[in-house]
Design an enzyme around this catalytic site. Structure first.
Site, mmCIF file in Angstrom:
data_model
loop_
_atom_site.group_PDB
_atom_site.id
_atom_site.type_symbol
_atom_site.label_atom_id
_atom_site.label_comp_id
_atom_site.label_asym_id
_atom_site.label_seq_id
_atom_site.Cartn_x
_atom_site.Cartn_y
_atom_site.Cartn_z
ATOM 1 C CD GLU A 1 -1.218 0.628 3.651
ATOM 2 O OE1 GLU A 1 -2.065 1.519 3.481
ATOM 3 O OE2 GLU A 1 -1.094 0.000 4.723
ATOM 4 C CD1 TRP A 2 0.955 6.897 -1.352
ATOM 5 C CD2 TRP A 2 2.786 6.017 -2.277
ATOM 6 N NE1 TRP A 2 1.865 7.912 -1.484
ATOM 7 C CE2 TRP A 2 3.006 7.404 -2.049
ATOM 8 C CE3 TRP A 2 3.803 5.258 -2.862
ATOM 9 C CZ2 TRP A 2 4.192 8.031 -2.383
ATOM 10 C CZ3 TRP A 2 4.983 5.888 -3.195
ATOM 11 C CH2 TRP A 2 5.177 7.254 -2.957
ATOM 12 C CG ASP B 1 18.165 -3.044 7.978
ATOM 13 O OD1 ASP B 1 19.106 -2.371 8.457
ATOM 14 O OD2 ASP B 1 18.042 -3.247 6.755
#
Length: 295
Positions: free
Chosen positions: A93-94, A202
């Site tokens: 999804e943006w 990360d």
């Protein structure tokens, strides 16, 4: 830009041909684009010569973080391995970033949210995960172990040291320093956590976003259950976090005594990863860190 084969595949998966594609650019690992299909907008990343399961494992990590609900992560729409006509790719999804973030408010919100994530404990009380994944494009073994120090030695430091050896990035003096650090982990990690906590894995300044309402969003994870201090050490290594972030975290979830020394040990792992990904420019930093630990 998105090659024709990948564009055609996106049309099939999303049900319509993309109406607009905005190439975001290539990072050190992947290529990425904002893809509009009618009124829907997606984030698409792809990689030529991607290792097997590269995006599948990223998708699983995002799903795990999304499932616990401590911090927002993008929804995984679809991922696919490489095929003769297209590279491996991932559709998310943006999430629109906010241009008007208030730094202190965001810092406090982010610090507290990360503390909430770190309160999620391993269901089987083991360090690691039920599957391996990647950090950058390097393999990351998550074979579980009840001992954090054993896990950190066997699944984090030694594999990266071996990669560095095969890539001829270990001069003799560095080998000796690293061996000394590995052999003295029981001493240098005294006081380390015995409870495995879920971490992003990360977490540097390029792997979070700021969205509306000063809310944090995590991307590009390398998740596993760990001593949570390794995540905090990572955030302090390369910078990029707003002032007040660590103070808010510590207030919400205080660190135990001895963290400052353990931090050096934990920063060795991401530095070795960077040595293996980007070369000798990280070598001197590794040497200095190891020298401090052995001094």
């Amino acid at each position: 830009m998105i090659a024709g084969g990948l564009k055609a595949r996106l049309s099939q998966v999303l049900g319509k041909a993309p109406t607009k594609i905005h190439y975001i650019g290539g990072g050190s690992i992947n290529q990425a684009a904002r893809v509009e299909v009618g009124k829907e907008t997606y984030f698409v990343k792809w990689k030529y010569n991607a290792p097997s399961l590269f995006f599948e494992r990223e998708g699983r990590g995002l799903h795990l973080l999304r499932e616990v609900g401590a911090i927002r992560v993008p929804e995984v729409i679809h991922q696919e391995e490489a095929a003769p006509d297209h590279p491996a790719y991932l559709i998310l999804e943006w999430i629109e970033e906010s241009p008007r973030a208030e730094p202190l408010t965001f810092a406090v919100t982010f610090g507290r949210a990360l503390a909430e994530l770190h309160r999620i404990e391993s269901p089987d009380a083991l360090f690691g995960l039920d599957h391996d994944n990647f950090i950058g494009e390097l393999p990351q073994s998550n074979k579980a172990n009840p001992s954090w120090i054993t896990f950190y030695r066997e699944r984090r430091l030694l594999p990266q040291i071996e990669i560095a050896r095969t890539r001829k990035r270990l001069p003799l003096a560095r080998q000796r320093l690293l061996r000394g650090v590995v052999d003295t982990l029981e001493d240098s990690l005294q006081g380390a956590a015995t409870t495995p906590a879920l971490i992003h894995g990360d977490l540097w300044g390029g792997n979070f976003l700021v969205t509306a309402g000063n809310q944090p969003v995590l991307v590009d994870p390398a998740v596993y259950y760990a001593d949570r201090e390794i995540e905090i050490a990572f955030t302090e290594l390369f910078g990029g976090f707003p002032p007040g972030f660590l103070a808010a975290y510590r207030e919400a979830f205080p660190l135990t005594g001895g963290y400052e020394r353990r931090r050096l040990v934990y920063q060795l792992y991401p530095l070795l990863v960077h040595l293996n990904l980007f070369g000798e420019r990280y070598g001197a930093q590794i040497d200095t860190l190891c020298g401090r630990l052995m001094g």
